[in-house]
Design an enzyme around this catalytic site. Sequence first.
Site, mmCIF file in Angstrom:
data_model
loop_
_atom_site.group_PDB
_atom_site.id
_atom_site.type_symbol
_atom_site.label_atom_id
_atom_site.label_comp_id
_atom_site.label_asym_id
_atom_site.label_seq_id
_atom_site.Cartn_x
_atom_site.Cartn_y
_atom_site.Cartn_z
ATOM 1 N N HIS A 17 0.816 -1.213 0.000
ATOM 2 C CA HIS A 17 0.000 0.000 0.000
ATOM 3 C C HIS A 17 0.845 1.256 0.000
ATOM 4 C CE1 HIS A 17 -4.321 -1.166 0.623
ATOM 5 N NE2 HIS A 17 -3.691 -2.334 0.617
ATOM 6 N N ASP A 114 -4.120 6.909 1.886
ATOM 7 C CA ASP A 114 -4.607 5.617 1.437
ATOM 8 C C ASP A 114 -6.127 5.613 1.683
ATOM 9 O OD1 ASP A 114 -3.192 2.546 1.185
ATOM 10 O OD2 ASP A 114 -5.334 2.658 1.607
ATOM 11 N N HIS A 145 -16.838 -3.063 -3.933
ATOM 12 C CA HIS A 145 -17.064 -2.541 -2.578
ATOM 13 C C HIS A 145 -18.147 -1.459 -2.575
ATOM 14 C CE1 HIS A 145 -14.055 -4.782 -0.434
ATOM 15 N NE2 HIS A 145 -13.124 -4.450 -1.311
ATOM 16 N N GLN A 332 10.991 -6.649 -9.936
ATOM 17 C CA GLN A 332 9.895 -7.239 -10.725
ATOM 18 C C GLN A 332 9.609 -6.541 -12.053
ATOM 19 O OE1 GLN A 332 6.646 -9.200 -8.708
ATOM 20 N NE2 GLN A 332 5.193 -7.922 -9.805
ATOM 21 N N HIS A 347 -0.210 -14.054 -7.739
ATOM 22 C CA HIS A 347 -1.348 -14.108 -6.815
ATOM 23 C C HIS A 347 -2.402 -13.071 -7.204
ATOM 24 C CE1 HIS A 347 0.870 -10.642 -5.639
ATOM 25 N NE2 HIS A 347 0.174 -10.407 -4.538
ATOM 26 N N ASN A 351 -0.840 -4.515 -7.992
ATOM 27 C CA ASN A 351 0.404 -3.988 -8.580
ATOM 28 C C ASN A 351 1.004 -4.993 -9.553
ATOM 29 O OD1 ASN A 351 0.746 -1.403 -7.057
ATOM 30 N ND2 ASN A 351 0.594 -2.845 -5.354
ATOM 31 N N GLY A 370 -8.587 -11.090 -0.440
ATOM 32 C CA GLY A 370 -8.971 -9.724 -0.797
ATOM 33 C C GLY A 370 -9.417 -9.608 -2.246
HETATM 34 C C1 U2F Z 1 -1.376 -6.365 -1.440
HETATM 35 O O1 U2F Z 1 -0.571 -6.940 -2.445
HETATM 36 P P1 U2F Z 1 0.887 -7.524 -2.475
HETATM 37 O O2 U2F Z 1 1.835 -6.614 -1.835
HETATM 38 O O3 U2F Z 1 0.959 -8.912 -2.012
HETATM 39 O O4 U2F Z 1 1.139 -7.629 -4.088
HETATM 40 P P2 U2F Z 1 1.140 -6.598 -5.265
HETATM 41 O O5 U2F Z 1 0.003 -5.642 -5.245
HETATM 42 O O6 U2F Z 1 1.247 -7.424 -6.471
HETATM 43 O O7 U2F Z 1 2.465 -5.765 -5.059
HETATM 44 C C2 U2F Z 1 3.708 -6.367 -4.936
HETATM 45 C C3 U2F Z 1 4.737 -5.293 -5.333
HETATM 46 O O8 U2F Z 1 6.021 -5.720 -4.903
HETATM 47 C C4 U2F Z 1 6.908 -5.753 -6.020
HETATM 48 C C5 U2F Z 1 6.036 -5.853 -7.250
HETATM 49 C C6 U2F Z 1 4.800 -5.075 -6.843
HETATM 50 O O9 U2F Z 1 4.979 -3.696 -7.123
HETATM 51 O O10 U2F Z 1 6.717 -5.319 -8.365
HETATM 52 N N1 U2F Z 1 7.786 -6.935 -5.915
HETATM 53 C C7 U2F Z 1 9.061 -6.810 -6.355
HETATM 54 O O11 U2F Z 1 9.481 -5.757 -6.869
HETATM 55 N N2 U2F Z 1 9.887 -7.890 -6.238
HETATM 56 C C8 U2F Z 1 9.483 -9.064 -5.715
HETATM 57 O O12 U2F Z 1 10.307 -9.980 -5.660
HETATM 58 C C9 U2F Z 1 8.148 -9.194 -5.265
HETATM 59 C C10 U2F Z 1 7.316 -8.097 -5.398
HETATM 60 C C11 U2F Z 1 -2.646 -7.193 -1.375
HETATM 61 F F1 U2F Z 1 -2.310 -8.471 -0.936
HETATM 62 C C12 U2F Z 1 -3.283 -7.249 -2.759
HETATM 63 O O13 U2F Z 1 -4.426 -8.052 -2.721
HETATM 64 C C13 U2F Z 1 -3.598 -5.829 -3.231
HETATM 65 O O14 U2F Z 1 -4.081 -5.855 -4.553
HETATM 66 C C14 U2F Z 1 -2.327 -4.968 -3.153
HETATM 67 C C15 U2F Z 1 -2.582 -3.521 -3.524
HETATM 68 O O15 U2F Z 1 -3.538 -2.965 -2.691
HETATM 69 O O16 U2F Z 1 -1.729 -5.021 -1.857
#
Ligand code: U2F
Length: 453
Positions: A17, A114, A145, A332, A347, A351, A370
């Site tokens: 976030h 946020d 939502h 990434q 997953h 992002n 989520g």
């Molecule tokens: C929560 O999401 P997450 O943090 O689990 O996952 P993402 O939204 O996909 O974001 C992961 C970020 O971390 C970076 C990647 C993304 O920008 O490029 N990253 C990286 O650079 N290198 C790595 O080895 C691993 C990840 C939540 F769980 C989700 O359901 C939501 O959609 C999200 C946004 O609110 O937040």
Amino acid sequence: MAFHAHIGVLAFPFGSHAAPLLTLVRRLAAASSSDIIFSFFNTEKSNCAIFSGQEFDNIKAYDVWDGTPEGEAFSGSHFEAMQLFLDATPGNFEKAMKEAESESGVKISCLLTDAFLWFACDMAEERRVPWVALWTSSSCSLSAHMYTDQIWSMMRSTGVAERKEKTLSFVPGMSSVRFSDLPGEILPEKSESPLAIMIYKMVQKLPKSTAVVLNSFEEIDPLITTDLKSKFRNFLNIHLSILSGDPSILSEDSGQECLSWLEKQRHASVVYISFGTVTTPQPEELAALAEVLETGEFPFLWSMKDNAKKLLPEGFLNRTSKFGMIVSWAPQLKVLENPSVGIFMTHCGWNSVSESISCGVPMICRPFLGDQSSNSRMVEAVWKIGVRIEGGVFTKKGTIEALHYIMSNETGKAIRENVNKLKQKAENAVKLDGSSTKNFKALLELLKSSRGV
Ligand code: U2F
């Protein structure tokens, strides 16, 4: 120098976030003259991770209390940490905001927060300043939502058995999304969870905000965009993903190592695997996935948290070292941009989906929680740029089928074409006259014109 606008930025310090919020603020600070200052309020841990010791012009980071009782070391789960933090709000933010105002000598003239932090609406009203909320996920999950009340009433009139396949036909742009794809927090069964309560309060407050900002581009979901524009005073899609995936979090070596490895692989041959910052599949799923990669000798780059490595089958790392690589953090965006990457196993955190689209990489989806299921549904059924793993969990059969489906010239062709078309739309949105650029300028003007009272 006299500053005109002082933007109080309030972060939600969990998952991914805070990083996109900082990306947005960095872009705003770079585009504005130095008559705007940004005070970035976030927990110490999250500030350390996203700022990584760097300083940016006109942005000052302030640590807020994370809710852990003084003198205690926190050792609980992700969700317990979230609860402690929420209990400490909004007092922890108020305290740090006063400090920033007294240090700078300028009253906060606008809150950029946020969207989860719904209480910012009341804070902004009290201070008589605008509230701009950043929703860090997709427009489809925000839309779901916003229709929570209608979804509940529909659920009450539908039998449990029919519910699963019933679709959100009454929500513009969401007719392919099923009730079973909805974020758990929308379901009445979970409505008492802290996350669900927070999101429901947010749904009630967002229409009062001055603007809702979303990390996306309008052209991805025209119907949803039009509908959400009718619900908010300003609804601004700004495509941040092209700039996120913050390289500052990465130690140079680990990043360089996997990028050099990718350079040696064949075009579109590599499966990049990452399940984001919060989730890890169960050991039996990891075992199934590992076995498929090993027996099929699929070239892979796997971003895996250190504590998950022990869950892999014994000897896996040695046996696959000729064609695979595991890192604890990958750059990434750079990985996805590399032409050797042919598939992203994800997953479906927003992002990740957004970055995959920006780089034109098809996805195999294994959503966990989520918004991830609804994002995955859009990927598979609406944008048709990937497939969801059969049965929702990794099995040997389902994983092999998904990989062959996308890699095959025949079945994967349409998916690759679709993702490239969407990538083109994303690129157009950030051109000088593109929708994202226009929305960014509108946001900048809104912030510049704010004045503290
Ligand atoms: C929560 O999401 P997450 O943090 O689990 O996952 P993402 O939204 O996909 O974001 C992961 C970020 O971390 C970076 C990647 C993304 O920008 O490029 N990253 C990286 O650079 N290198 C790595 O080895 C691993 C990840 C939540 F769980 C989700 O359901 C939501 O959609 C999200 C946004 O609110 O937040």
